[in-house]
Design a protein around this motif. Structure first.
Motif, short mmCIF file in Angstrom:
data_model
loop_
_atom_site.label_atom_id
_atom_site.label_comp_id
_atom_site.label_asym_id
_atom_site.label_seq_id
_atom_site.Cartn_x
_atom_site.Cartn_y
_atom_site.Cartn_z
N THR A 199 0.84 -1.19 0.00
CA THR A 199 0.00 0.00 0.00
C THR A 199 0.87 1.24 0.00
O THR A 199 1.98 1.22 0.54
N SER A 200 0.36 2.30 -0.61
CA SER A 200 1.11 3.56 -0.61
C SER A 200 0.89 4.32 0.70
O SER A 200 1.58 5.30 0.97
N THR A 201 -0.08 3.87 1.50
CA THR A 201 -0.34 4.51 2.79
C THR A 201 0.74 4.08 3.77
O THR A 201 0.90 2.88 4.03
N PHE A 229 -5.69 1.70 6.80
CA PHE A 229 -4.44 1.03 6.43
C PHE A 229 -4.64 -0.48 6.37
O PHE A 229 -4.22 -1.15 5.42
N ILE A 230 -5.30 -1.04 7.39
CA ILE A 230 -5.56 -2.48 7.43
C ILE A 230 -6.46 -2.90 6.27
O ILE A 230 -6.20 -3.90 5.59
N GLN A 268 -4.64 -3.05 2.98
CA GLN A 268 -3.73 -4.19 2.87
C GLN A 268 -4.44 -5.52 2.70
O GLN A 268 -3.96 -6.42 2.02
N TYR A 269 -5.59 -5.67 3.38
CA TYR A 269 -6.24 -6.99 3.43
C TYR A 269 -7.63 -7.04 2.79
O TYR A 269 -8.23 -8.10 2.73
N GLY A 270 -8.15 -5.90 2.35
CA GLY A 270 -9.46 -5.90 1.73
C GLY A 270 -10.59 -5.80 2.74
O GLY A 270 -11.75 -5.67 2.38
N GLU A 271 -10.26 -5.86 4.02
CA GLU A 271 -11.23 -5.73 5.10
C GLU A 271 -10.46 -5.42 6.38
O GLU A 271 -9.27 -5.72 6.47
#
Length: 196
Positions: free
Chosen positions: A101-103, A120-121, A124-127
């Motif tokens: 992620t760019s965040t 952020f989570i 990265q994980y879609g949820e």
């Protein structure tokens, strides 16, 4: 240890963790499968650390008194839809490989913004499958293997809990471990090795 089980499609227990999951490589977390979750489980906690770090010697000193922390994920929900609180319980869940992620991750010295961390989570994980504590780099994030000297063994420790953990004050691995005391139903682990 009982029937609770954690595995990865990326490596077998005790085998080498692929390079892409290293801190200085892609630094994405490996895919994990959790099975045989006890029915009374309200949340799961995952802690990945490196006990071999305590043997590292740098400039004649041992800088690490405790295992080096790579990942602290807690309040992982054992529900079919982990974003819905009333979703049915399931005895098996998957944690997907994270996406770059760019965040940038939050650091422990930053003002803690839980909305930012949730975003952020989710990126990265879609949820938002969990909450995160800080790793050894003081980031609220996964930090992959990065041994400075030789092959190290990394331990993914999984805990099934009879409660959900409070979120605001849980920052470090020690905070999470203290909050879990007296609430662990079952635990298990997965190990993997990584060389410099």
């Amino acid at each position: 240890m009982g029937n609770l089980k954690i595995t990865s499609s990326a490596f077998e227990d005790g085998d080498e963790i692929p390079r892409k999951y290293g801190y200085e490589q892609e630094n994405v977390s490996p895919p994990l499968k959790i099975e045989n979750i006890p029915y009374s489980t309200k949340s799961l906690t995952l802690i990945m650390d490196d006990p071999d770090a305590m043997d590292v010697v740098i400039d004649g000193e041992k800088p690490f008194k405790d295992p080096y922390v790579h990942w602290v994920a807690y309040n992982i929900k054992p529900y079919k839809n982990r974003t819905e609180p009333n979703s049915p319980f399931t005895s098996s869940i998957e944690i997907f490989e994270s996406k770059p992620t760019s965040t940038p991750p939050l650091h422990s010295k930053d003002e803690i913004n839980w909305s930012y961390l949730s975003q952020f989570i989710t990126e990265q994980y879609g949820e938002r499958f969990c909450m995160l504590g800080v790793n050894g780099w003081d980031e609220f994030a996964y930090g992959g293997p990065a041994p400075p000297d030789k092959t190290h063994t990394y331990v993914f420790k999984l805990y099934a809990l009879k409660i959900e953990l409070g979120g605001i004050s849980l920052v470090t691995k020690a905070d999470v471990e203290k909050a879990m005391e007296g609430h662990i139903i079952e635990q298990t682990q997965l190990t993997g090795t990584y060389a410099p």
